[in-house]
Design a protein around this motif. Structure first.
Motif, PDB file in Angstrom:
ATOM      1  N   MET A 196      47.591  44.179  18.541  1.00  0.00           N
ATOM      2  CA  MET A 196      47.506  42.902  19.241  1.00  0.00           C
ATOM      3  C   MET A 196      47.659  43.117  20.747  1.00  0.00           C
ATOM      4  N   ASN A 197      46.689  42.633  21.474  1.00  0.00           N
ATOM      5  CA  ASN A 197      46.781  42.769  22.925  1.00  0.00           C
ATOM      6  C   ASN A 197      47.883  41.877  23.468  1.00  0.00           C
ATOM      7  N   SER A 198      48.605  42.380  24.462  1.00  0.00           N
ATOM      8  CA  SER A 198      49.623  41.506  25.034  1.00  0.00           C
ATOM      9  C   SER A 198      48.919  40.448  25.896  1.00  0.00           C
ATOM     10  N   PRO A 199      49.475  39.238  25.911  1.00  0.00           N
ATOM     11  CA  PRO A 199      48.816  38.149  26.647  1.00  0.00           C
ATOM     12  C   PRO A 199      48.747  38.440  28.139  1.00  0.00           C
ATOM     13  N   LYS A 200      47.701  37.942  28.764  1.00  0.00           N
ATOM     14  CA  LYS A 200      47.574  38.103  30.222  1.00  0.00           C
ATOM     15  C   LYS A 200      48.480  37.088  30.902  1.00  0.00           C
ATOM     16  N   THR A 201      49.293  37.585  31.795  1.00  0.00           N
ATOM     17  CA  THR A 201      50.270  36.721  32.470  1.00  0.00           C
ATOM     18  C   THR A 201      49.931  36.564  33.942  1.00  0.00           C
ATOM     19  N   GLY A 202      50.052  35.348  34.435  1.00  0.00           N
ATOM     20  CA  GLY A 202      49.898  35.087  35.863  1.00  0.00           C
ATOM     21  C   GLY A 202      51.205  34.536  36.429  1.00  0.00           C
ATOM     22  N   ILE A 203      51.377  34.709  37.727  1.00  0.00           N
ATOM     23  CA  ILE A 203      52.563  34.139  38.403  1.00  0.00           C
ATOM     24  C   ILE A 203      52.080  33.247  39.537  1.00  0.00           C
ATOM     25  N   ILE A 204      52.688  32.065  39.625  1.00  0.00           N
ATOM     26  CA  ILE A 204      52.434  31.180  40.773  1.00  0.00           C
ATOM     27  C   ILE A 204      53.736  31.052  41.552  1.00  0.00           C
TER      28      ILE A 204
ATOM     29  N   MET B 100      55.144  18.648  44.726  1.00  0.00           N
ATOM     30  CA  MET B 100      55.115  19.975  44.125  1.00  0.00           C
ATOM     31  C   MET B 100      54.036  20.116  43.058  1.00  0.00           C
ATOM     32  N   ALA B 101      53.780  19.048  42.308  1.00  0.00           N
ATOM     33  CA  ALA B 101      52.801  19.134  41.222  1.00  0.00           C
ATOM     34  C   ALA B 101      51.431  19.565  41.740  1.00  0.00           C
ATOM     35  N   SER B 102      51.034  19.055  42.905  1.00  0.00           N
ATOM     36  CA  SER B 102      49.711  19.400  43.438  1.00  0.00           C
ATOM     37  C   SER B 102      49.638  20.891  43.778  1.00  0.00           C
ATOM     38  N   THR B 103      50.762  21.455  44.199  1.00  0.00           N
ATOM     39  CA  THR B 103      50.816  22.887  44.521  1.00  0.00           C
ATOM     40  C   THR B 103      50.704  23.720  43.247  1.00  0.00           C
ATOM     41  N   LEU B 104      51.395  23.272  42.215  1.00  0.00           N
ATOM     42  CA  LEU B 104      51.359  23.963  40.922  1.00  0.00           C
ATOM     43  C   LEU B 104      49.927  23.958  40.362  1.00  0.00           C
ATOM     44  N   VAL B 105      49.283  22.790  40.418  1.00  0.00           N
ATOM     45  CA  VAL B 105      47.921  22.658  39.891  1.00  0.00           C
ATOM     46  C   VAL B 105      46.964  23.572  40.655  1.00  0.00           C
ATOM     47  N   LYS B 106      47.122  23.624  41.964  1.00  0.00           N
ATOM     48  CA  LYS B 106      46.275  24.481  42.811  1.00  0.00           C
ATOM     49  C   LYS B 106      46.410  25.946  42.374  1.00  0.00           C
TER      50      LYS B 106
ATOM     51  N   GLN C 257      42.979  30.506  36.823  1.00  0.00           N
ATOM     52  CA  GLN C 257      42.038  30.296  35.715  1.00  0.00           C
ATOM     53  C   GLN C 257      40.581  30.572  36.094  1.00  0.00           C
ATOM     54  N   LYS C 258      40.334  30.816  37.396  1.00  0.00           N
ATOM     55  CA  LYS C 258      38.942  30.953  37.842  1.00  0.00           C
ATOM     56  C   LYS C 258      38.225  32.143  37.210  1.00  0.00           C
ATOM     57  N   ILE C 259      38.668  33.340  37.516  1.00  0.00           N
ATOM     58  CA  ILE C 259      38.011  34.532  36.985  1.00  0.00           C
ATOM     59  C   ILE C 259      39.057  35.234  36.128  1.00  0.00           C
ATOM     60  N   ASN C 260      38.650  35.732  34.968  1.00  0.00           N
ATOM     61  CA  ASN C 260      39.635  36.355  34.052  1.00  0.00           C
ATOM     62  C   ASN C 260      40.846  35.459  33.846  1.00  0.00           C
ATOM     63  N   PRO C 261      40.689  34.348  33.177  1.00  0.00           N
ATOM     64  CA  PRO C 261      41.813  33.417  32.996  1.00  0.00           C
ATOM     65  C   PRO C 261      43.014  34.078  32.323  1.00  0.00           C
ATOM     66  N   VAL C 262      44.186  33.567  32.649  1.00  0.00           N
ATOM     67  CA  VAL C 262      45.417  34.110  32.060  1.00  0.00           C
ATOM     68  C   VAL C 262      45.772  33.323  30.792  1.00  0.00           C
TER      69      VAL C 262
END
Length: 196
Positions: free
Chosen positions: A1-9, A81-87, A93-98
């Motif tokens: 099982m591949n480990s999930p791709k993780t992103g940090i904001i 803050m929500a608008s920053t999180l969404v950005k 999610q654009k290229i190679n989504p996490v």
């Protein structure tokens, strides 16, 4: 099982009204608060990172190497803050989504790569959709969400953060003890206490 791709904001778009100058450039020991956050994100076992700036972005950009982390502006930072999180989420999610995302702030100087990696490990072990740090009888950031919560994160408004979603889904929430997580910087006094 591949480990999930993780992103940090890293959310760093606020104007630090209580401090009177950008907290992102406030210094703790030998680094700015923002640099501590960048170093933590860069040291963690994640696939993508993004720093979202807003107020004072030009001033703040001078304090770190632009090449050290992808950074984007949130022109609507005043909407909360929500608008920053969404950005940040849109960027990841654009290229190679996490598959999952860790949300962190730039005013918790004791957050390091170790605690970020612990969140990832706790998610893999527990299978839960949300993993948050636990401190001072509460929980909060840094906080990890798997992609099943991305639509809810994108629907947040104003100053709502991920905690609202986590509180509504406590049956799908895993907690990681992080007592130092309660330390954040909002005022000059907080900064003095830190540097003592």
């Amino acid at each position: 099982m591949n480990s999930p791709k993780t992103g940090i904001i890293i959310l760093a778009a606020g104007e630090s009204s209580r401090l009177g100058y950008p907290k992102q450039i406030a210094r703790f020991q030998d680094k700015t608060l923002l640099q501590w956050a960048i170093d933590a994100a860069n040291g963690a076992n994640v696939d993508k990172r993004v720093l979202v700036l807003g107020a004072f972005k030009d001033e703040i950009k001078k304090t770190f190497s632009g090449a050290s982390i992808p950074n984007i502006p949130n022109p609507n930072w005043e909407k909360g803050m929500a608008s920053t999180l969404v950005k940040g989420l849109e960027y990841l999610q654009k290229i190679n989504p996490v598959d999952q995302v860790i949300i962190m702030l730039c005013d918790q100087p004791f957050v390091d790569a170790k605690i970020l990696n612990k969140l990832i490990a706790a998610q893999q072990k527990s299978g839960k959709g949300i993993v948050a740090c636990k401190y001072s009888k509460t929980f909060g950031v840094p906080i990890l969400f798997t992609k099943k919560y991305f639509a809810e994160l994108e629907a947040l408004t104003g100053d709502e953060g991920g905690k609202k979603i986590a509180s509504a889904n406590e049956d799908d929430l895993e907690l990681v003890a992080f007592p130092k997580g309660k330390t954040d910087v909002d005022t000059e006094a907080d900064l003095r206490d830190l540097n003592l």
